[in-house]
Design an enzyme around this catalytic site. Structure first.
Site, PDB file in Angstrom:
ATOM      1  N   ASP A  21       0.839  -1.192   0.000  1.00 14.94           N
ATOM      2  CA  ASP A  21       0.000   0.000   0.000  1.00 14.94           C
ATOM      3  C   ASP A  21       0.880   1.251   0.000  1.00 14.94           C
ATOM      4  O   ASP A  21       1.615   1.492   0.954  1.00 14.94           O
ATOM      5  CB  ASP A  21      -0.904  -0.035   1.244  1.00 14.94           C
ATOM      6  CG  ASP A  21      -1.750   1.213   1.364  1.00 14.94           C
ATOM      7  OD1 ASP A  21      -1.876   1.938   0.353  1.00 14.94           O
ATOM      8  OD2 ASP A  21      -2.279   1.458   2.463  1.00 14.94           O
ATOM      9  N   ASN A  23      -0.215   4.530  -0.260  1.00 15.19           N
ATOM     10  CA  ASN A  23      -0.762   5.799   0.253  1.00 15.19           C
ATOM     11  C   ASN A  23      -1.474   5.668   1.593  1.00 15.19           C
ATOM     12  O   ASN A  23      -2.144   6.589   2.044  1.00 15.19           O
ATOM     13  CB  ASN A  23      -1.698   6.428  -0.783  1.00 15.19           C
ATOM     14  CG  ASN A  23      -2.926   5.566  -1.034  1.00 15.19           C
ATOM     15  OD1 ASN A  23      -3.034   4.450  -0.494  1.00 15.19           O
ATOM     16  ND2 ASN A  23      -3.853   6.056  -1.824  1.00 15.19           N
ATOM     17  N   ASP A  25      -4.080   3.930   2.650  1.00 11.25           N
ATOM     18  CA  ASP A  25      -5.527   3.714   2.812  1.00 11.25           C
ATOM     19  C   ASP A  25      -5.865   2.253   3.121  1.00 11.25           C
ATOM     20  O   ASP A  25      -7.028   1.880   3.195  1.00 11.25           O
ATOM     21  CB  ASP A  25      -6.308   4.206   1.581  1.00 11.25           C
ATOM     22  CG  ASP A  25      -6.024   3.364   0.339  1.00 11.25           C
ATOM     23  OD1 ASP A  25      -5.120   2.487   0.400  1.00 11.25           O
ATOM     24  OD2 ASP A  25      -6.694   3.578  -0.682  1.00 11.25           O
ATOM     25  N   ASP A  29      -1.590  -0.899  -3.912  1.00 13.24           N
ATOM     26  CA  ASP A  29      -1.822  -0.094  -5.106  1.00 13.24           C
ATOM     27  C   ASP A  29      -0.607  -0.098  -6.031  1.00 13.24           C
ATOM     28  O   ASP A  29       0.423  -0.695  -5.723  1.00 13.24           O
ATOM     29  CB  ASP A  29      -2.211   1.343  -4.713  1.00 13.24           C
ATOM     30  CG  ASP A  29      -1.274   1.903  -3.652  1.00 13.24           C
ATOM     31  OD1 ASP A  29      -0.046   1.739  -3.796  1.00 13.24           O
ATOM     32  OD2 ASP A  29      -1.766   2.480  -2.646  1.00 13.24           O
ATOM     33  N   ASP A  98      -4.091  -9.213 -16.484  1.00  9.91           N
ATOM     34  CA  ASP A  98      -5.157 -10.184 -16.313  1.00  9.91           C
ATOM     35  C   ASP A  98      -6.271  -9.801 -17.284  1.00  9.91           C
ATOM     36  O   ASP A  98      -6.700  -8.642 -17.321  1.00  9.91           O
ATOM     37  CB  ASP A  98      -5.667 -10.147 -14.864  1.00  9.91           C
ATOM     38  CG  ASP A  98      -6.040 -11.523 -14.356  1.00  9.91           C
ATOM     39  OD1 ASP A  98      -6.783 -12.224 -15.063  1.00  9.91           O
ATOM     40  OD2 ASP A  98      -5.606 -11.888 -13.248  1.00  9.91           O
ATOM     41  N   ASP A 199      -8.383 -15.136 -17.693  1.00  9.62           N
ATOM     42  CA  ASP A 199      -9.251 -15.649 -16.648  1.00  9.62           C
ATOM     43  C   ASP A 199     -10.282 -16.642 -17.213  1.00  9.62           C
ATOM     44  O   ASP A 199     -10.923 -16.346 -18.224  1.00  9.62           O
ATOM     45  CB  ASP A 199      -9.975 -14.453 -16.024  1.00  9.62           C
ATOM     46  CG  ASP A 199     -10.649 -14.783 -14.722  1.00  9.62           C
ATOM     47  OD1 ASP A 199      -9.952 -15.117 -13.759  1.00  9.62           O
ATOM     48  OD2 ASP A 199     -11.898 -14.692 -14.657  1.00  9.62           O
ATOM     49  N   GLU A 241      -6.303 -19.685 -18.179  1.00  9.86           N
ATOM     50  CA  GLU A 241      -6.714 -20.441 -16.995  1.00  9.86           C
ATOM     51  C   GLU A 241      -7.795 -21.442 -17.402  1.00  9.86           C
ATOM     52  O   GLU A 241      -8.876 -21.050 -17.833  1.00  9.86           O
ATOM     53  CB  GLU A 241      -7.262 -19.485 -15.927  1.00  9.86           C
ATOM     54  CG  GLU A 241      -7.613 -20.192 -14.636  1.00  9.86           C
ATOM     55  CD  GLU A 241      -8.529 -19.383 -13.722  1.00  9.86           C
ATOM     56  OE1 GLU A 241      -8.537 -19.625 -12.506  1.00  9.86           O
ATOM     57  OE2 GLU A 241      -9.271 -18.516 -14.233  1.00  9.86           O
ATOM     58  N   HIS A 315      -3.834 -16.575  -6.194  1.00  8.37           N
ATOM     59  CA  HIS A 315      -4.783 -15.902  -5.292  1.00  8.37           C
ATOM     60  C   HIS A 315      -6.020 -16.766  -5.053  1.00  8.37           C
ATOM     61  O   HIS A 315      -6.880 -16.397  -4.273  1.00  8.37           O
ATOM     62  CB  HIS A 315      -5.183 -14.563  -5.907  1.00  8.37           C
ATOM     63  CG  HIS A 315      -5.911 -14.732  -7.196  1.00  8.37           C
ATOM     64  ND1 HIS A 315      -5.321 -15.269  -8.329  1.00  8.37           N
ATOM     65  CD2 HIS A 315      -7.197 -14.480  -7.539  1.00  8.37           C
ATOM     66  CE1 HIS A 315      -6.208 -15.319  -9.298  1.00  8.37           C
ATOM     67  NE2 HIS A 315      -7.356 -14.849  -8.851  1.00  8.37           N
ATOM     68  N   ASP A 316      -6.137 -17.890  -5.759  1.00  5.46           N
ATOM     69  CA  ASP A 316      -7.294 -18.779  -5.601  1.00  5.46           C
ATOM     70  C   ASP A 316      -6.967 -20.044  -4.802  1.00  5.46           C
ATOM     71  O   ASP A 316      -7.869 -20.827  -4.510  1.00  5.46           O
ATOM     72  CB  ASP A 316      -7.812 -19.231  -6.974  1.00  5.46           C
ATOM     73  CG  ASP A 316      -8.423 -18.095  -7.777  1.00  5.46           C
ATOM     74  OD1 ASP A 316      -8.958 -17.158  -7.157  1.00  5.46           O
ATOM     75  OD2 ASP A 316      -8.358 -18.152  -9.010  1.00  5.46           O
TER      76      ASP A 316
HETATM   77  C1  GLC Z   1     -10.759 -17.002 -11.911  1.00  5.41           C
HETATM   78  C2  GLC Z   1     -10.056 -16.099 -10.954  1.00  5.41           C
HETATM   79  C3  GLC Z   1     -10.870 -16.007  -9.702  1.00  5.41           C
HETATM   80  C4  GLC Z   1     -12.210 -15.434 -10.045  1.00  5.41           C
HETATM   81  C5  GLC Z   1     -12.890 -16.226 -11.164  1.00  5.41           C
HETATM   82  C6  GLC Z   1     -14.015 -15.443 -11.762  1.00  5.41           C
HETATM   83  O1  GLC Z   1     -10.826 -18.313 -11.458  1.00  5.41           O
HETATM   84  O2  GLC Z   1      -8.746 -16.529 -10.751  1.00  5.41           O
HETATM   85  O3  GLC Z   1     -10.230 -15.266  -8.706  1.00  5.41           O
HETATM   86  O4  GLC Z   1     -13.037 -15.438  -8.908  1.00  5.41           O
HETATM   87  O5  GLC Z   1     -12.013 -16.503 -12.214  1.00  5.41           O
HETATM   88  O6  GLC Z   1     -13.531 -14.329 -12.445  1.00  5.41           O
HETATM   89 CA    CA Z   2      -3.548   2.306  -1.245  1.00  6.59          CA
END
Ligand code: GLC
Ligand code: CA
Length: 551
Positions: A21, A23, A25, A29, A98, A199, A241, A315-316
């Site tokens: 981060d 700034n 908040d 970012d 992405d 995605d 993906e 992240h999943d």
């Molecule tokens: C992909 C992303 C996931 C998102 C899903 C719908 O699997 O990695 O984070 O929730 O698509 O966009």
């Molecule tokens: Ca921020």
């Protein structure tokens, strides 16, 4: 054939909300990322996969896009984005954006128009079906729970959403819609980005009336059109993906002759921890044999044809050291072991932020600790059908996406150095011990181990081009394989457990890299492996014949 730069590359995924981060908040970012480029450069990565920073109401943390051409004010401005691209370029790092085009946000102007009337010019950008309120067109389910159909009052019809109801699916049958996507992709290409991570791209060819979600009949046709109309001749990097990929349909995407994508994320190895055919929450005991088979199958299937991506985290997914490793007494050893096994294989490796310092799952104590829509929905659904609190919590602790989304742990100061304000999501309390600053001070840290693996890939063509052969497939504790290239042989041996193991191979090996101290030349016959021990050896003798080294 000209060499593709991404075969030598290592990708680092940034989930911007949780990275740094700038700034105060509480939300990561773009300027935060800019302030950490020195760190990524030190690690040695070549590409950043940047999770979405576009305009979004955040029903799914940015994977619900309302403006493909703009940066969400939470993350910064377009000028800051341009500066990030430029500064990365100066460090030799490319940015892979992405690309979320299976669906938009319901707040995207296209959808706002589409829902107004049945003859709105944008109506056909989305997927609508007739139906009375309360009885959806069919039983298709959303990935985040409940029906995949949402009733829209304005016109008395349902629209399809395979994810959140605020993520209506785009209608890929519509050529005008596709042209808008090509235009948008070319806008980003012209800005100088290095490629796209796509995605849930295997869902775009869906036929909802036949219950077909992934791998629809026109999927590959659309990808070929995309390739032609956008990145095909631009020397970029593309990865799709594909949760629904098996080796038959999966080998189609990355075959260069088909002109689709460079590689895909397939998830077979990640699915070995759940009961087949059930949901991700239905946990199954881990079996190394299965994991090895899943990896080996893809290594073989794409040999000489396509290209693999190699990853443990995103992240999943939950943190790998908490899943296949040991996040307590052997955290460091097991994190290095998991890195060895992955980076030793053939393909392009991906590192998810924090993996390089061995970040772990979060110690959740109750449902109030969860933020992700998928977790919250699952809790409600399973409660309703009679699962016990303990059962649900066990699944959530193991698999919730929130595990990966806690802020990056930079130092042992307040909020792990992620923000000067109040973070949007809890920091893992183990940051006082596990953080980047500590890792950089310790020459034996997981960070420097990743650094070595990354630089090995730059120096040693065997890692890129060598063939792959799984050894001892029946062994329940050891993952071992051989890479071979131009008369050179590299043996990778990993003990996946916290107890000693045995491994046996004729000959001796020169140690290239290991997570334990070893003699520089090791006898491979009847080896005793220590807990989570991992090593890469260059074979100097195999049985009776000496292997010629080229150098
Ligand atoms: C992909 C992303 C996931 C998102 C899903 C719908 O699997 O990695 O984070 O929730 O698509 O966009
Ligand atoms: Ca921020």
């Amino acid at each position: 054939m000209k060499e593709k730069w991404w075969k030598r590359s290592v990708v680092y995924q940034i989930y911007p909300r949780s990275f740094c981060d700038g700034n105060g908040d509480g939300i990561g970012d773009i300027n935060g990322i800019r302030s950490k480029l020195w760190y990524l450069k030190k690690l040695g990565i070549d590409v950043i996969w940047l999770s979405p920073v576009y305009g979004s109401p955040n029903a799914d943390n940015g994977y619900d896009i309302s403006d493909y051409y703009g940066i969400s004010p939470e993350y910064g401005t377009m000028d800051e984005m341009k500066a990030l691209i430029r500064e990365c370029e100066n460090c030799g790092i490319r940015i892979m954006m992405d690309l979320v085009v299976n669906h938009t946000s319901d707040e995207h102007p296209w959808f706002m128009e589409a829902k107004k009337s049945k003859n709105n010019p944008y109506r056909n950008y989305y997927i609508w079906r007739k139906g009375e309120a309360g009885s959806p067109p069919n039983g298709l389910e959303s990935c985040f729970g409940g029906s995949a159909w949402e009733y829209s009052e304005e016109t008395g019809e349902y629209y399809l959403h395979f994810y959140h109801k605020k993520q209506p699916d785009l209608n890929w049958e519509n050529e005008a819609m596709r042209k808008e996507i090509w235009k948008m992709m070319n806008f980003w290409i012209d800005m100088g980005i290095g490629g796209f991570r796509m995605d849930v791209i295997d869902v775009i060819g869906k036929i909802p009336d036949q219950g077909i979600k992934e791998n629809g009949p026109k999927l590959h046709e659309y990808l070929q059109e995309m390739n032609r109309e956008t990145f095909g001749d631009k020397n970029l990097m593309t990865v799709g993906e594909c949760w629904g990929a098996d080796i038959e349909n999966g080998s189609l995407y990355s075959d260069p002759e088909r002109k689709e994508l460079d590689m895909i994320f397939q998830f077979e190895q990640m699915l070995t921890d759940q009961v087949p055919g059930k949901q991700k929450w239905d946990l199954k005991l881990l079996e190394l044999k299965q994991l090895k088979q899943a990896f080996a199958k893809w290594q073989k299937a794409l040999e000489g044809k396509g290209w693999n991506s190699l990853f443990w985290n995103s992240h999943d997914l939950p943190r790998i050291v908490s899943r296949w490793g040991n996040d307590k007494e052997y955290r460091v050893e097991s994190a290095k072991m998991l890195a060895t096994v992955l980076h030793g294989m053939k393909g392009t490796p991906y590192i998810y932020q924090g993996e390089e310092i061995g970040m772990t799952n979060y110690p959740f104590s109750g449902i109030e600790d969860f933020m992700d829509v998928e977790s919250v929905n699952m809790y409600q659904e399973r409660k309703q059908i009679g699962y016990s609190e303990e059962e649900i919590m066990e699944s959530l602790c193991a698999k919730s996406r929130d595990n990966a989304r806690t802020p990056m742990q930079w130092n042992s100061g307040p909020q792990a150095g992620f923000t000067k304000g109040t973070p949007w999501c809890r920091v893992n309390p183990n940051y006082t011990e596990i953080n980047a600053e500590e890792a950089l001070k310790d020459s034996d840290s997981i960070f420097y181990y990743y650094q070595k693996l990354i630089s090995l890939r730059k120096e040693e063509p065997i890692l890129i081009y060598g063939t792959f052969e799984l050894l001892c497939p029946e062994d329940e504790q050891v993952f071992a394989y051989m890479r071979e290239w131009m008369g050179k042989k590299w043996l990778v041996v990993c003990n996946f457990y916290g107890k000693p193991a045995e491994f046996d191979y004729p000959g001796r090996g020169r140690v290239i890299l290991s997570n334990y101290r070893q003699d520089s030349v090791t006898q491979l016959e009847q080896m005793k492996l220590r807990p989570y021990e991992a090593a890469i050896y260059e074979m100097i003798e195999s049985g009776n014949h000496i292997i010629q080294r080229r150098d």
